[in-house]
Design an enzyme around this catalytic site. Structure first.
Site, PDB file in Angstrom:
ATOM      1  N   GLN A   1     -57.896  27.501  57.477  1.00  0.00           N
ATOM      2  CA  GLN A   1     -57.453  27.368  56.090  1.00  0.00           C
ATOM      3  C   GLN A   1     -57.351  25.897  55.683  1.00  0.00           C
ATOM      4  OE1 GLN A   1     -54.426  31.067  56.563  1.00  0.00           O
ATOM      5  NE2 GLN A   1     -54.061  29.857  54.742  1.00  0.00           N
TER       6      GLN A   1
ATOM      7  N   ARG B   1     -48.364  34.489  53.316  1.00  0.00           N
ATOM      8  CA  ARG B   1     -48.471  34.551  51.858  1.00  0.00           C
ATOM      9  C   ARG B   1     -47.185  34.040  51.213  1.00  0.00           C
ATOM     10  NH1 ARG B   1     -52.170  39.029  49.119  1.00  0.00           N
ATOM     11  NH2 ARG B   1     -52.413  38.049  47.116  1.00  0.00           N
ATOM     12  N   CYS B   2     -46.828  32.853  51.612  1.00  0.00           N
ATOM     13  CA  CYS B   2     -45.513  32.334  51.222  1.00  0.00           C
ATOM     14  C   CYS B   2     -45.501  30.837  51.476  1.00  0.00           C
ATOM     15  CB  CYS B   2     -44.480  33.056  52.085  1.00  0.00           C
ATOM     16  SG  CYS B   2     -42.977  32.160  52.392  1.00  0.00           S
TER      17      CYS B   2
ATOM     18  N   GLU C   1     -49.001  34.100  46.073  1.00  0.00           N
ATOM     19  CA  GLU C   1     -47.969  34.622  46.961  1.00  0.00           C
ATOM     20  C   GLU C   1     -46.810  35.291  46.219  1.00  0.00           C
ATOM     21  OE1 GLU C   1     -47.249  30.838  48.891  1.00  0.00           O
ATOM     22  OE2 GLU C   1     -45.264  30.821  48.019  1.00  0.00           O
TER      23      GLU C   1
END
Ligand code: CDP
Length: 808
Positions: free
Chosen positions: A238, A385-386, A762
Site C-alpha cells: 500500500q 480501514r481506519c 473508512e
C-alpha cells in the site's frame, strides 16, 4: 454545415470532472480477469518460497533438521534464522519502532510464526519441503489474556527485549511484557469532572481481534540482478516508497538500486502497509539463488500470521449532569499487540489517533491512558480501514453514550443531539487539541432520523416490548444510532510521520502531452478505490482536459513521485489535494502561454471550463488543447517549454468527515438470530468527487462493519492456539447475509482542502460497527441489558437473553 458550438454544460459534462458518477476505468480489466496482480507475474527461472510455521503459541526451538526437506525433489534451499544472523537480518524493524523476528530465533512466540523458508522450483515442492523440515520444540506457557500479561508471575514473551528501558522511544516500561503507556488529555480536569458529576457510567468495552482479510493475500516477487546490483520487488504494498526506504536502510543496497512495484492489488484495508517476513525472505532467497523468488501466502497464513486488527479493551467512563450533558470522559485501555509491536502508527502516536474518542461531542474534560502489552499472538495491529485506532475509539464512545442514555432514561438520539458540537463552534478544538475543520452534526442526525421515521420506530419498539412481556411475541427490536466524526488524511507532517523519518505528505506529477492528453503520477496506491478514475476527474475539472484523456499511474517507485501511499483514507485529502494543486500550476502556466498566443496580458483572460477567453471578447480564446500544443512550440520568451507540474502537498490539518447511521434489527430471543431490517447511512465527506464511487465505498465499508460486529473474531484458546483462522470459522459476509443499505449525504466542504474534499473510504467501517452493536444491545435495554461484547453471533445473543432471564 457549421457544427453548433457546444454549450458550457455540454463541455463540462464532456470533461467528466468533479461530481460526475464516471464509470470506473479500472473495471473492464478487473471484471474480465485481465488485472495484473502479483501472482500474475511470472519471471524466467522464478523459484517459489514457502514457510515452515510454528504449531505452538510459545515454545523453545531445540533443533531444526533440514535434511529430509533438502532431499525433496525440486527443493533448492532451506533457510533458518541461523542463515540470517550473519546478514543481521534475523530481526527486521517494525513501523512501531520495535523489531520483529524474520524467522524465529531460539523461541517461537505465536502459533504459525515463521520458522524456516523453503525455496523450490514450484509451489508444491516448496510446500512438500516445508512439511519435511523437522523442528524440535519445548513447549512453554503462553501469555494469552492481555489483562494478565503484566501479572507479577506472567511468563516473559520477549526475552530479546526483556531488559529494554523503552520500546520505540515511547517511555518507561512497567513489566517485561509491557510495551508502552500513552496518555492524552488533562487528567486532573477529568478527575475533577468525575468527582463533581451528578451521574457517572463505566463499562469495559472490547473491540475484538479481527482481520482485514483482503481478497488477495500478501505476496511478492523479489528479483535481484547480481550484475547491476539492482533489486526489484513486485508486491502487494500500500505504501511502495516506504518499503523502498526501509529496504535501503536495512540492506547494503542504495535506494536508487531498489525498485518497488505495486501492481494491481486485490484489497488492502491496512493489511498491506507493514513489512512481513515473507517479503524479506523472498528478497534474501533471490539474492542467495540469483533468480527471482515468489512468495504467496495462503488464507490461513494471512489470517493467522499476517497481522491482526483492533484487540483493544477499553474501560470507558462518562460523567454527566442529570439532564444528560456530558462533563467528563475517561478511558483506560489495554492494547494487545501480540508478540512484536508491529502496529502501523505514526511514530509519535503509539495508540494512533485514539484521541478522536471525544467524537462529535462537546466534552470539556477528558483523559485517556493506553497500555500496549506483548502476548503470544500474531503481531501487526493494522489500521483496518481506519486511521490508526479511530474505529476503536469511536466504538467505545458510541457504546458509552448509549449506556449513559440508558442510565438517564433518555433517548439515544436525544442525548447525542444535546451533546453535539454545533455548527457555530467550528473550527472546533477538542479537549485533546484536535481542530475539527467543518461540520453540521445535528443536521446530519436529524436528517437521518427523519429518513428512517425514528419516532415511529421507537413507538413500534416500545409496543414490541409490551407484546414480549405479554407473551405475544418472542422477537425484540433494536435501534442503533451512531454519530461519528472521523479523522483522515494523515496528515500534517509536523504531527504525523512514519518510521520517524518521512512525513505524511503526498505527491502528484502531471505532464500534458502536445496533443492535449496527459499523464499524472502519484505517491499513493489504489487497492480497489478507483484512483485511476477519480484523480483524473479532479484534474479534468482543474485543467479542462477530459478525464478520459488523462492516464493515472501509481505504484512504481522508479516513476512515481515519493509519497506515503494509501491508507487511512488519505488519498483524497492528501493525494487529491496534491492533484488539484499540480493542476493549478499547469493552469497558471497555460494562462501565460494563452496570453502570449492571444497577445493580451494574463489578467485580461478568464477561465471557461476548458478554455482561456479574453474578458469582454469571448470569441478570442485558446482551448487547453491548443495551449498544450503551443507549450511545445511557441511559448513566451523566458518561459521553459512543456507543460508539467509537480506538487508535494503537506496538509495543514487532517480532514474530519462525519456521518449519522441508524440500524434497525429484529432479534429472535429463543435462537439469538438477528435480522437487520434497515440500515441507513448518511455520510458527509465534503465535496464529492464521484458519487457512485463514494456509494461503493460506503457499501463495502458497511459490509465489513457488519462482518466485524456480527461475526468476526480471531480468538486464541488457553494453549495459544489460534481459533478462527480459516474462512470456515472466520465470518465473511456474502451477498446472502449482507443487508440492504440506504445511503445518503450532506455536503460540508473542508475549508483547508483545495477542492473542499474529505476522505470517505473508512467512514462506513468506523461508523457502521457501533450502529450494528448499538442496535443489538438496544434490543435488550428495556429488559435490563446494558452491554454485550462483539461479535454479536447468535449463540452470544442467546446467552445474553438467557442471562437476563428471557429464555429458560
Ligand atoms: O485513501 P483511500 O483511497 O482509501 O480513501 P479515500 O480518499 O476516502 O477515497 C476512496 C475513493 O472515494 C477514491 O476513489 C476517492 O476519489 C473517492 N472519493 C470521492 O469521490 N469523494 C470524496 N470526497 C472522497 C473520496
Amino acid at each position: 454545415m457549421n457544427a453548433k458550438a457546444a454549450s458550457k454544460k455540454e463541455r463540462e459534462d464532456a470533461l467528466e470532472g468533479i461530481g460526475c458518477s464516471r464509470k470506473r476505468v479500472e473495471d473492464p480489466r478487473f471484471t474480465q480477469g485481465k488485472g495484473n496482480y502479483v501472482d500474475d507475474i511470472k519471471l524466467p527461472g522464478m523459484l517459489h518460497g514457502d514457510f515452515v510455521r510454528s504449531p505452538y503459541g510459545h515454545a523453545r526451538i531445540k533443533s531444526i533438521n533440514k535434511e529430509a526437506a533438502l532431499a525433496t525433489p525440486g527443493v533448492l534451499a532451506v533457510l533458518t534464522a541461523e542463515d540470517l544472523i550473519p546478514l543481521n537480518l534475523h530481526y527486521m524493524p517494525t513501523l512501531a519502532g520495535d523489531v520483529q523476528a524474520v524467522l524465529a530465533h531460539e523461541k517461537v512466540l505465536f502459533q504459525n510464526q515463521e520458522v524456516a523458508f523453503v525455496v523450490a522450483e514450484d509451489r508444491y515442492s516448496a510446500a512438500d519441503g516445508a512439511e519435511l523440515v523437522e523442528v524440535e520444540y519445548e513447549e512453554l506457557d503462553p501469555v494469552v489474556n492481555p489483562f494478565h500479561a503484566m501479572d507479577k508471575d506472567a511468563t516473559i514473551v520477549r526475552e530479546d527485549v526483556k531488559d529494554a528501558k523503552e520500546i520505540g522511544g515511547h517511555g518507561p516500561r512497567k513489566h517485561p511484557n509491557h510495551i508502552w503507556n500513552w496518555q492524552a488529555g488533562d487528567k486532573d480536569a477529568a478527575d475533577k469532572a468525575f468527582k463533581e458529576a451528578e451521574v457517572t457510567v463505566e463499562e469495559m468495552v472490547s473491540y475484538q481481534r479481527c482481520h482485514a482479510s483482503p481478497m488477495e493475500t500478501a505476496c511478492c516477487v523479489a528479483d535481484f540482478d547480481k550484475i547491476n546490483g539492482e533489486l526489484t520487488v513486485h508486491g502487494t504494498f500500500q505504501a511502495p516508497h516506504v518499503v523502498r526506504t526501509v529496504a535501503a536502510l536495512i540492506s547494503p543496497l542504495p535506494e536508487h538500486k531498489i525498485r518497488i512495484i505495486s501492481p494491481d492489488i486485490g484489497g488492502g484495508f491496512g493489511n498491506k502497509v507493514g513489512v512481513y517476513p515473507g517479503y524479506i525472505m523472498a528478497i534474501v532467497a533471490s539474492i542467495v539463488t540469483g533468480v527471482p523468488v515468489k512468495w504467496v501466502e495462503d488464507r490461513i497464513e494471512n489470517l493467522s500470521a499476517t497481522a491482526f486488527a483492533r484487540d483493544y479493551h477499553m474501560t470507558g467512563e462518562l460523567a454527566a449532569t442529570k439532564d444528560g450533558k456530558i462533563t467528563g470522559l475517561r478511558a483506560n485501555v489495554i492494547a494487545d499487540h501480540g508478540a512484536f509491536d508491529a502496529c502501523v502508527s505514526a511514530s509519535k502516536f503509539p495508540a494512533g489517533l485514539f484521541m478522536i474518542v471525544s467524537n462529535s461531542y462537546d466534552i470539556p474534560a477528558a483523559h485517556v491512558s493506553v497500555d500496549g502489552v506483548y502476548t503470544n499472538k500474531a503481531p501487526g495491529g493494522v489500521a483496518y480501514r481506519c486511521s490508526l485506532r479511530v474505529t476503536e475509539a469511536i466504538y467505545m464512545m458510541e457504546r458509552m453514550i448509549d449506556i449513559l442514555a440508558q442510565k438517564l432514561d433518555m433517548d439515544p438520539a436525544e442525548i447525542r443531539l444535546k451533546n453535539m458540537i454545533t455548527p457555530a463552534q467550528f473550527p472546533y478544538t477538542t479537549t485533546f487539541g484536535l481542530q475539527y475543520d467543518s461540520g453540521d452534526y445535528p443536521a446530519a442526525l436529524k436528517k437521518a432520523m427523519k429518513a428512517v421515521g425514528y419516532d415511529d420506530l421507537r413507538k413500534e419498539q416500545a409496543q414490541r416490548v409490551e407484546d414480549f412481556k405479554a407473551g405475544k411475541t418472542r422477537e425484540l427490536m433494536g435501534i442503533g444510532v451512531s454519530t461519528f466524526t472521523e479523522i483522515v488524511g494523515a496528515g500534517p507532517s509536523r504531527v504525523c510521520d512514519l518510521i520517524g523519518l518521512v512525513g505524511t505528505f503526498d505527491s502528484c506529477e502531471v505532464r500534458v502531452h502536445p496533443t492535449g492528453a496527459a499523464i499524472a503520477r502519484f505517491g499513493t496506491k489504489s487497492q480497489g478505490q478507483a484512483h485511476e478514475t477519480t484523480y483524473a476527474q479532479i484534474l479534468s475539472s482543474e485543467i479542462g482536459i477530459p478525464a478520459s484523456d488523462i492516464l493515472i499511474e501509481e505504484g512504481d517507485t522508479d516513476t512515481a513521485p515519493y509519497g506515503m501511499g494509501t491508507w487511512g483514507s488519505r488519498s483524497t485529502p492528501v493525494g487529491g489535494a496534491a492533484c488539484a494543486n499540480a493542476g493549478r500550476k499547469i493552469k497558471a502556466k497555460a494562462q501565460k502561454i494563452a496570453a502570449h498566443l492571444l497577445e493580451v496580458s494574463e489578467d485580461d483572460l478568464e477561465w471557461d471550463v476548458d478554455t482561456f477567453r479574453v474578458k469582454g471578447a469571448p470569441s478570442k480564446a485558446k482551448t487547453m488543447k491548443e495551449i498544450a500544443l503551443a507549450s511545445y512550440s511557441n511559448v513566451p520568451e523566458g518561459l521553459e517549454m512543456g507543460l508539467e507540474a509537480v506538487e508535494y502537498y503537506d496538509p495543514p490539518n487532517f480532514t474530519f468527515p462525519y456521518g449519522a447511521y441508524i440500524c434497525v434489527v429484529d432479534v429472535d430471543v429463543d435462537t439469538g438470530e438477528t435480522k437487520i431490517r434497515k440500515f441507513y447511512a448518511l455520510d458527509d465527506c465534503g465535496t464529492r468527487i464521484n458519487p457512485m464511487i463514494i456509494e461503493g465505498q460506503v457499501h463495502g465499508g458497511l459490509a465489513e462493519a457488519f462482518g466485524i460486529s456480527m461475526g468476526q473474531i480471531i480468538d486464541y484458546d488457553e494453549a495459544g492456539n489460534v481459533v478462527g483462522a480459516s474462512f470456515m470459522d472466520y465470518f465473511i459476509p456474502t451477498a446472502v447475509e449482507t443487508p440492504e443499505w440506504t445511503t445518503d449525504h450532506t455536503v460540508t466542504p473542508c475549508p483547508h482542502h483545495p477542492i473542499g474534499a474529505k476522505g470517505v473510504g473508512e467512514s462506513p467501517n468506523v461508523g457502521g460497527v457501533p450502529a450494528f452493536s448499538n442496535a443489538v444491545n438496544d434490543a435488550f435495554t428495556a429488559l435490563g441489558g446494558v452491554h454485550t461484547q462483539m461479535p454479536h453471533t447468535a449463540p452470544r445473543v442467546w446467552e445474553h437473553a438467557k442471562e437476563l432471564g428471557l429464555v429458560a
